[in-house]
Write a protein that holds these residues in place. Structure first.
Motif, short mmCIF file in Angstrom:
data_model
loop_
_atom_site.label_atom_id
_atom_site.label_comp_id
_atom_site.label_asym_id
_atom_site.label_seq_id
_atom_site.Cartn_x
_atom_site.Cartn_y
_atom_site.Cartn_z
N LEU A 222 -4.90 100.41 59.60
CA LEU A 222 -4.18 99.16 59.34
C LEU A 222 -3.50 99.24 57.97
CD1 LEU A 222 -3.41 96.16 59.81
CD2 LEU A 222 -5.64 95.56 58.80
N VAL A 223 -2.17 99.16 57.97
CA VAL A 223 -1.41 99.06 56.72
C VAL A 223 -1.31 97.58 56.39
CG1 VAL A 223 0.75 99.57 55.53
CG2 VAL A 223 -0.11 101.13 57.30
N LEU A 224 -2.11 97.15 55.43
CA LEU A 224 -2.18 95.73 55.09
C LEU A 224 -1.05 95.31 54.16
CD1 LEU A 224 -3.94 93.21 55.57
CD2 LEU A 224 -5.22 93.82 53.50
N SER A 225 -0.71 96.20 53.22
CA SER A 225 0.36 95.93 52.27
C SER A 225 1.04 97.25 51.93
CB SER A 225 -0.19 95.27 51.01
OG SER A 225 0.81 95.18 50.01
N ALA A 226 2.34 97.21 51.69
CA ALA A 226 3.09 98.43 51.36
C ALA A 226 3.98 98.24 50.15
CB ALA A 226 3.91 98.88 52.56
N SER A 227 3.78 97.18 49.40
CA SER A 227 4.68 96.87 48.29
C SER A 227 4.49 97.78 47.09
CB SER A 227 4.50 95.41 47.85
OG SER A 227 3.15 95.15 47.50
N GLY A 228 3.46 98.64 47.11
CA GLY A 228 3.29 99.63 46.06
C GLY A 228 3.96 100.94 46.38
N GLY A 229 4.50 101.06 47.62
CA GLY A 229 5.15 102.30 48.03
C GLY A 229 4.16 103.32 48.58
N ASN A 230 4.70 104.36 49.20
CA ASN A 230 3.95 105.50 49.72
C ASN A 230 2.85 105.09 50.70
OD1 ASN A 230 3.40 108.21 50.02
ND2 ASN A 230 2.13 108.38 48.19
N ALA A 231 3.18 104.19 51.61
CA ALA A 231 2.20 103.78 52.62
C ALA A 231 1.84 104.93 53.55
CB ALA A 231 2.76 102.61 53.42
N ALA B 78 3.75 99.94 36.84
CA ALA B 78 4.89 99.82 35.93
C ALA B 78 5.93 98.84 36.45
CB ALA B 78 5.54 101.18 35.72
N GLY B 79 5.73 98.34 37.68
CA GLY B 79 6.69 97.40 38.22
C GLY B 79 7.98 98.04 38.65
N SER B 80 7.98 99.36 38.88
CA SER B 80 9.21 100.06 39.26
C SER B 80 9.45 99.93 40.76
CB SER B 80 9.12 101.54 38.88
OG SER B 80 7.92 102.12 39.39
N GLY B 81 9.48 98.71 41.21
CA GLY B 81 9.67 98.46 42.63
C GLY B 81 9.07 97.12 43.00
N GLY B 82 8.78 96.31 42.02
CA GLY B 82 8.25 94.99 42.32
C GLY B 82 6.86 94.76 41.79
N GLY B 83 6.18 95.85 41.36
CA GLY B 83 4.83 95.70 40.81
C GLY B 83 3.78 95.35 41.83
N GLY B 84 3.99 95.76 43.08
CA GLY B 84 3.05 95.42 44.13
C GLY B 84 1.99 96.47 44.35
N THR B 85 1.24 96.31 45.44
CA THR B 85 0.13 97.20 45.79
C THR B 85 0.26 97.64 47.24
OG1 THR B 85 -1.39 96.15 44.22
CG2 THR B 85 -2.37 97.40 46.02
N THR B 86 -0.01 98.89 47.48
CA THR B 86 -0.14 99.41 48.84
C THR B 86 -1.61 99.49 49.18
OG1 THR B 86 1.93 100.65 48.83
CG2 THR B 86 0.22 101.41 50.33
N GLU B 87 -2.01 98.92 50.30
CA GLU B 87 -3.41 98.88 50.69
C GLU B 87 -3.52 99.20 52.17
OE1 GLU B 87 -7.26 95.95 49.91
OE2 GLU B 87 -5.24 95.11 49.96
N VAL B 88 -4.34 100.20 52.48
CA VAL B 88 -4.52 100.65 53.86
C VAL B 88 -6.01 100.77 54.16
CG1 VAL B 88 -4.05 102.47 55.54
CG2 VAL B 88 -2.35 101.94 53.78
N TYR B 89 -6.40 100.26 55.32
CA TYR B 89 -7.77 100.37 55.80
C TYR B 89 -7.80 101.24 57.06
CZ TYR B 89 -9.41 96.59 52.75
OH TYR B 89 -9.75 95.82 51.67
N ALA B 90 -8.88 101.98 57.22
CA ALA B 90 -9.09 102.77 58.44
C ALA B 90 -10.55 102.65 58.86
CB ALA B 90 -8.72 104.23 58.21
N GLY B 91 -10.78 102.55 60.14
CA GLY B 91 -12.14 102.46 60.66
C GLY B 91 -12.29 103.29 61.93
N VAL B 92 -13.50 103.75 62.17
CA VAL B 92 -13.80 104.57 63.35
C VAL B 92 -14.84 103.88 64.20
CG1 VAL B 92 -14.71 106.78 64.18
CG2 VAL B 92 -13.28 106.71 62.12
N ARG B 93 -14.46 103.61 65.46
CA ARG B 93 -15.40 103.10 66.46
C ARG B 93 -15.72 104.23 67.44
NH1 ARG B 93 -12.78 100.27 69.78
NH2 ARG B 93 -10.69 100.74 68.99
#
Length: 328
Positions: free
Chosen positions: A161-170, A72-87
């Protein structure tokens, strides 16, 4: 917090606070409560995209990706994207340990930092470490990491890894990605090898179990055993999934305005919130981690009711996520 608040004007913050500061207890029951800028109720999540087995880089045993869109663009219209990996690495067991261990690390990419509150990465890393510590993880799960009892076990390195947080709730995205990566982890099968007096190798599949081999080494239990070792089993490329992954802890964030909670905040709503409670729970509902962020105070009388309320939402989230991860 200044870096986050500077992204929005006072009027924008005030506009976002109106539906989130609404209390049904003081309103007319016939009136519909005001909705958030994207049409959600205060306690409603957005659609969360959760994917597992997204990467095999660096020999990853499990991986996950979580994304949230501010459609809805209620904060810039961005995306929050997080990756996790296990070694995984097989290492010497710590003294007094009955199982393996999980080591957590959190990294925030420069692209994510502008949308994050300055104190979030540190406290989120602390909560992740607490949730995946031996005191919070199921003992039966940690015992599966043992390769040679009392000697060798798997150490699982859980990298977030928090790659992007512009969608909020990282914070919630990171907690979900970490849990999903560990829940989808598959360990390469191993087999013990003993050596008799003649120097001939005796494999576990031929009658010597790991326990018997080690017992003979340190207790003199099995005649003729001089040493015990292990090897990876051929044909185990797919690996063996950890049993009991459903019992992994779960965490979420309560965002507070006027001491009232809302879930899954956008960047604008996070900036408008006076404080946040990051809470972790075991599947039984026991609290296993709690962190407060922000400059606002939480009334003492409200702490336990808020934690209890968070536990209820965590149970709902747990059921939904476990259903998604069953076929991971």
């Amino acid at each position: 917090m200044a870096a986050t608040f500077s992204l929005f004007s006072p009027s924008e913050l005030s506009f976002a606070q109106v539906p989130l500061a609404h209390s049904a207890a003081t309103s007319n029951p016939l009136d519909d409560p005001p909705l958030r800028l994207d049409g959600r109720t205060p306690l409603q999540y957005r659609d969360i995209v959760l994917e597992t087995n997204v990467s095999h880089a660096q020999g990853a045993l499990g991986s996950a990706r979580v994304s949230l869109d501010d459609a809805a663009g209620s904060g810039g219209g961005g995306t929050t994207e997080v990756y996790a990996g296990v070694r995984g690495e097989i290492e010497s067991m710590e003294a007094g340990s009955a199982g393996g261990r999980v080591v957590v690390s959190l990294e925030c990419a420069p692209t994510a930092l502008p949308a994050l509150k300055p104190d979030l990465p540190q406290h989120l890393a602390s909560l992740l470490t607490t949730l995946f510590s031996p005191s919070a993880l199921p003992p039966s799960l940690l015992s599966q990491l043992v390769v040679l009892p009392g000697s060798k076990s798997w150490t699982l390195y859980l990298d977030v890894l928090v790659l992007s947080a512009s969608g909020g709730n990282a914070s919630d995205a990171a907690l979900l990605a970490a849990r999903a990566a560990l829940a989808s982890t598959r360990l390469p099968p191993t087999r013990s090898i003993g050596f008799d007096d003649a120097g001939e190798a005796t494999e576990g599949k031929d009658g010597m179990t790991v326990d018997e081999g080690f017992s003979g080494l340190v207790k003199g239990g099995k005649s003729g055993v001089k040493a015990v070792d292990f090897e990876l089993v051929d044909g185990g490329e797919r690996g063996v999934r950890l049993a009991g992954w459903e019992d992994l802890p779960v965490g979420l964030t309560l965002n507070l305005i006027n001491q009232l909670p809302h879930l899954d905040a956008t960047v604008l709503e996070e900036a408008a919130s006076s404080s946040q409670l990051l809470a972790g729970f075991t599947p039984s509902g026991a609290v296993c981690g709690l962190v407060q962020l922000g400059e606002g105070e939480v009334e003492f009388a409200r702490v336990m009711p808020l934690v209890s309320e968070a536990g209820k939402y965590a149970q709902e989230l747990l059921r939904t996520v476990n259903a998604k991860l069953r076929d991971a």
